[in-house]
Design a protein around this motif. Structure first.
Motif, mmCIF file in Angstrom:
data_model
loop_
_atom_site.group_PDB
_atom_site.id
_atom_site.type_symbol
_atom_site.label_atom_id
_atom_site.label_comp_id
_atom_site.label_asym_id
_atom_site.label_seq_id
_atom_site.Cartn_x
_atom_site.Cartn_y
_atom_site.Cartn_z
ATOM 1 N N VAL B 15 0.720 -1.631 0.095
ATOM 2 C CA VAL B 15 0.030 0.057 0.195
ATOM 3 C C VAL B 15 0.943 1.194 -0.139
ATOM 4 O O VAL B 15 0.605 2.424 -0.525
ATOM 5 C CB VAL B 15 -1.182 -0.106 1.501
ATOM 6 C CG1 VAL B 15 -1.726 1.508 1.310
ATOM 7 C CG2 VAL B 15 -2.048 -0.869 0.911
ATOM 8 N N ILE B 16 2.058 0.985 0.645
ATOM 9 C CA ILE B 16 2.951 2.751 1.073
ATOM 10 C C ILE B 16 3.283 2.751 -0.149
ATOM 11 O O ILE B 16 3.802 3.818 -0.846
ATOM 12 C CB ILE B 16 3.606 2.372 1.927
ATOM 13 C CG1 ILE B 16 2.752 2.588 3.440
ATOM 14 C CG2 ILE B 16 4.762 3.204 2.104
ATOM 15 C CD1 ILE B 16 3.839 2.006 4.803
ATOM 16 N N ALA B 17 4.316 1.767 -1.183
ATOM 17 C CA ALA B 17 4.663 1.894 -2.050
ATOM 18 C C ALA B 17 3.817 2.551 -3.529
ATOM 19 O O ALA B 17 4.144 2.959 -3.979
ATOM 20 C CB ALA B 17 5.391 0.518 -2.525
ATOM 21 N N LEU B 18 2.354 2.092 -3.616
ATOM 22 C CA LEU B 18 1.644 2.585 -4.432
ATOM 23 C C LEU B 18 1.596 3.754 -4.050
ATOM 24 O O LEU B 18 1.218 4.641 -4.863
ATOM 25 C CB LEU B 18 -0.061 1.802 -4.361
ATOM 26 C CG LEU B 18 0.039 0.129 -4.600
ATOM 27 C CD1 LEU B 18 -1.322 -0.380 -4.582
ATOM 28 C CD2 LEU B 18 -0.068 0.301 -6.255
ATOM 29 N N LEU B 19 1.274 4.562 -2.642
ATOM 30 C CA LEU B 19 0.789 5.552 -2.085
ATOM 31 C C LEU B 19 1.768 6.362 -2.880
ATOM 32 O O LEU B 19 2.127 7.325 -3.255
ATOM 33 C CB LEU B 19 0.682 5.804 -0.487
ATOM 34 C CG LEU B 19 -0.582 5.451 -0.304
ATOM 35 C CD1 LEU B 19 -0.788 5.364 0.981
ATOM 36 C CD2 LEU B 19 -1.899 5.686 -1.557
ATOM 37 N N VAL B 20 3.967 6.257 -2.440
ATOM 38 C CA VAL B 20 4.446 6.852 -2.927
ATOM 39 C C VAL B 20 4.713 7.077 -4.682
ATOM 40 O O VAL B 20 4.982 8.094 -5.387
ATOM 41 C CB VAL B 20 5.749 5.652 -2.650
ATOM 42 C CG1 VAL B 20 7.047 6.276 -3.040
ATOM 43 C CG2 VAL B 20 5.618 6.190 -1.346
ATOM 44 N N TYR B 21 4.028 5.586 -4.697
ATOM 45 C CA TYR B 21 3.682 5.683 -6.618
ATOM 46 C C TYR B 21 3.293 7.059 -6.808
ATOM 47 O O TYR B 21 3.752 8.036 -7.875
ATOM 48 C CB TYR B 21 3.926 4.532 -7.745
ATOM 49 C CG TYR B 21 3.206 4.855 -8.842
ATOM 50 C CD1 TYR B 21 4.192 4.267 -9.101
ATOM 51 C CD2 TYR B 21 2.455 4.822 -9.336
ATOM 52 C CE1 TYR B 21 4.284 4.957 -11.725
ATOM 53 C CE2 TYR B 21 1.916 4.331 -10.515
ATOM 54 C CZ TYR B 21 3.054 4.529 -11.012
ATOM 55 O OH TYR B 21 2.382 4.975 -12.988
#
Ligand code: HEM
Ligand SMILES: [Cu+2]
Ligand SMILES: [Cu+2]
Lengths: 513, 140
Positions: B15-21
């Protein structure tokens, strides 16, 4: 234990009572009444927008008053009191105390709401639930605006008093054997939401007073004609109301934490992760308020800060979704009415969050802002998530309050109609926003796509209305004539899955009260 | 977090990776479109209850209509004479609040000719629903 409708007590005994279940019952009845009043306003709005041209509402002014009162009613008079209803019933029981910490204060907090509601409903202000200046200062007609301001003032005080009561009850009155980490997640949700409310509300309370003195001409905080800044108001407003959206959503998540493990017949996947996510959300809730203001002319840096602040709140919400799914994963699920509402609510919660991420991604907000997309976004939260969790919980509480069972078939039909209606209405609103339709409009040009989508939305709203009619019949009929509930296991889950809290609570087992 | 729940950690990381993207992409794009080109022609936009008026760089004024040329950059300087409004050309994703006491800017370069709607996207009172104007983009 509580109001047993089989053996009714005189109404004044309940009204003058300070016992938490009586106050809870009053919150419950009041909030359901507000749901139907706010719902009637929504239906009027949707019938009006079914087609271009005036339909049933005579003029734009009436329309503007309706959407303002609709939003104000649903947020402050339905959602907040409905959460207080649940908290009043269960928080003292869950922390094994005899009542709320301050019973009289508790009753006072409730009794502040009806006069505030009268101010809102009799005034019918027209400036939207956000009362943005300069419109609200120089243009909005009196006395409706003043009545709204005083109404909200009272509601804010009531909310702070109620919140203080929850915080003290949970932190100070919980049974000495119960460590804070062991407090059930529903009670934890009230601790988190109440803490946020206490920290967030004073800012808007100040903003409201400034708005009032501006309207009186005594000051010019927000009035550019005398050098004030209308954008300052938006900061005060959203510093309160972005956190406030979590005040609304967190108790609904707490209710799902109560329903989902019971109907999955498994303990929650991770209690500590639920607590962690509540605490995290109560902190990051304060880092995102200006995501409502990207289009007011903020600098690139400001926009970036608030985008990051908003994104930071998402993992906490995502953790709850994970916790629910992981609990259900290997569970022996019983899809009774409360469980259906909870699971439907989770699905809509997830979609709503995804739409929120789109809103906060800076360039995309300039597509969605103040369009019907935003209306769809927050309705997926306020209706799809919060009202779903709460209505599911009302079914769950039903045997507890009335000692009778609601009609399961009608409950399921109510759920299906609401799920279908909400999906039609609120997903289509997202799409309509992408086609450019502004929100808060009384009428719209004859653009074929807009007409078609508005009709789908209005039909969805009608489907929800039918469901709510069935709900009302079920509530009234079943509380008088429903089958007596088996109080040891009303949902047939296997006895140990139902309300272990009251059995652990010495104050609530004896006299049945 | 007490017992082993590595699936949750993996999930949170995803989830965090998606949000960072999403955040990084948004930052990049916003960075590109935040600054108007040097040669953008300035159009002054005035919002008031409940109509739009425009002033071109050469001093020509228009009310309720705006005539622009295709493939030409324009920078709108938007302000309001009374309450908040929002200047919106949905077809070209142009959107910016009109706030009394401030001048907000936004730019665009129409890549299509024809007739388009201009509307108000911020609630401004009685005729908010019909605070509309027409944009004409000329040239081929
Ligand atoms: C994942 C979490 C969330 C994110 C990322 C998010 C993001 C946003 C953003 C960026 C906006 C501004 C849109 C615009 O006006 O251009 C917005 C509007 C709004 N959101 Fe959310 N939101 C989230 C959760 C919630 C929740 C939980 C609620 C309600 C309980 C909520 C209620 C609202 C409301 C009421 C508005 C519109 C306010 C108005 O203009 O009248 N949001 N949201
Ligand atoms: Cu927000
Ligand atoms: Cu407007």
């Amino acid at each position: 234990m509580v109001l047993t409708l089989a053996k009714p007590r005189p109404i004044w005994q309940i009204m003058f009572s300070t016992h938490h279940t009586d106050v809870g019952l009053m919150y419950l009845i009041f909030s359901i009444m507000a749901l139907f009043i706010g719902g009637a306003m929504a239906i009027a709005i949707r019938v009006e927008l079914f087609a271009p041209g005036a339909q049933i509402i005579a003029d734009a002014m009436t329309f503007n008053r309706l959407f303002t009162s609709h939003g104000t009613t649903m947020i402050f008079l339905f959602l907040l009191p409905s959460a207080s209803a649940v908290g009043n019933y269960l928080v003292p029981i869950m922390v094994r105390y005899k009542d709320m910490a301050y019973p009289k204060l508790n009753a006072i907090a409730f009794w502040m709401i009806p006069p505030a509601a009268a101010l809102v409903w009799l005034g019918m202000a027209d400036f939207g639930w956000y009362a943005n200046p300069p419109y609200s200062v120089i243009s909005a007609p009196a006395p409706a605006a003043e009545m709204w301001i005083f109404g909200l003032k009272i509601l804010g005080i009531s909310s702070v008093l109620g919140s203080i009561n929850f915080v003290v009850t949970i932190l100070k009155c919980k049974h000495p054997d119960m460590s804070i980490g062991k407090v059930p997640l529903l009670a934890w949700s009230f601790l988190a939401a109440s803490t946020i409310a206490i920290m967030a509300i004073p800012t808007f309370a100040a903003g409201l007073l400034m708005l009032l003195t501006d309207r009186l001409g005594a000051t010019g905080f927000f009035n550019p004609l005398v050098g004030g800044d209308p954008i300052a108001y938006q900061h005060l407003f959203w510093f309160t109301f972005h956190p406030e959206v979590y005040v609304l959503v967190i108790p609904a998540i707490g209710m799902m934490y109560e329903i989902i493990p019971r109907f999955s017949r498994r303990p929650i996947f991770s209690h500590s992760s639920g607590v962690f996510a509540f605490v995290l959300l109560s902190i990051v809730a304060f880092a995102s308020w200006a995501h409502h203001m990207f289009a007011t002319g903020m600098s690139f840096t400001e926009k970036t800060v608030f985008m990051v602040g908003t994104l930071a709140a998402v993992p906490a919400s995502a953790m709850h979704v994970f916790n629910f799914l992981a609990t259900m994963w290997n569970g022996r699920i019983k899809f009774a009415t409360p469980m259906m509402w909870a699971v439907g609510g989770i699905a809509l919660f997830f979609s709503a969050g995804a739409g929120g991420v789109v809103n906060t991604a800076m360039p995309l907000d300039f597509i969605t802002h103040d369009s019907y997309w935003v209306v769809g976004h927050f309705h997926l939260f306020v209706f799809g998530t919060i009202a779903f969790g709460t209505i599911g919980f009302f079914y769950y509480l039903f045997p507890y309050v009335t000692r009778r069972m609601y009609n399961e078939k009608l409950g399921v039909v109510h759920f299906i109609l609401s799920m279908v209606g909400a999906s039609l209405t609120f997903f289509t609103q997202h799409l309509l926003g992408l086609y450019g339709m502004p929100r808060r409009v009384f009428d719209y040009p004859e653009i074929p796509e807009w007409i078609a989508m508005n009709q789908i939305i209005s039909i969805g709203a009608m489907i929800i209305l039918v469901g709510m009619g069935i709900f009302l019949v079920n509530l009234i009929y079943s509380s008088a004539r429903g089958k007596p509930a088996n109080m040891n296991d009303p949902f047939g889950l296997g006895g140990k899955y139902y309300y272990p809290y009251s059995q652990l609570n010495p104050h609530h087992d004896k006299a049945g009260y | 977090m007490g017992h082993s729940n590595w699936p949750e950690w993996i999930y949170v990381a995803v989830v965090i990776a998606l949000l960072v993207y999403v955040g990084a992409e948004a930052w990049n794009i916003e960075n590109l479109i935040d600054h108007a080109p040097e040669d953008a022609e300035i159009i002054k936009v005035t919002a008031q209850q409940w109509f739009w008026s425009f002033e071109h760089a050469d001093g020509t004024k228009e009310i309720g209509e705006l005539h622009l040329k295709k493939d030409h950059a324009y920078k709108f300087e938007i302000h309001s004479k009374d309450v908040n409004h929002n200047f919106n050309i949905p077809e070209f994703l142009v959107l910016m609040d009109a706030v009394p006491g401030r001048i907000n800017t936004v730019w665009f370069s129409p890549n299509e000719s024809g007739e388009f709607d201009i509307q108000c996207r911020e609630y401004c009172g009685l005729i908010h629903y019909n605070m509309r104007a027409k944009l004409f983009v000329e040239g081929s």
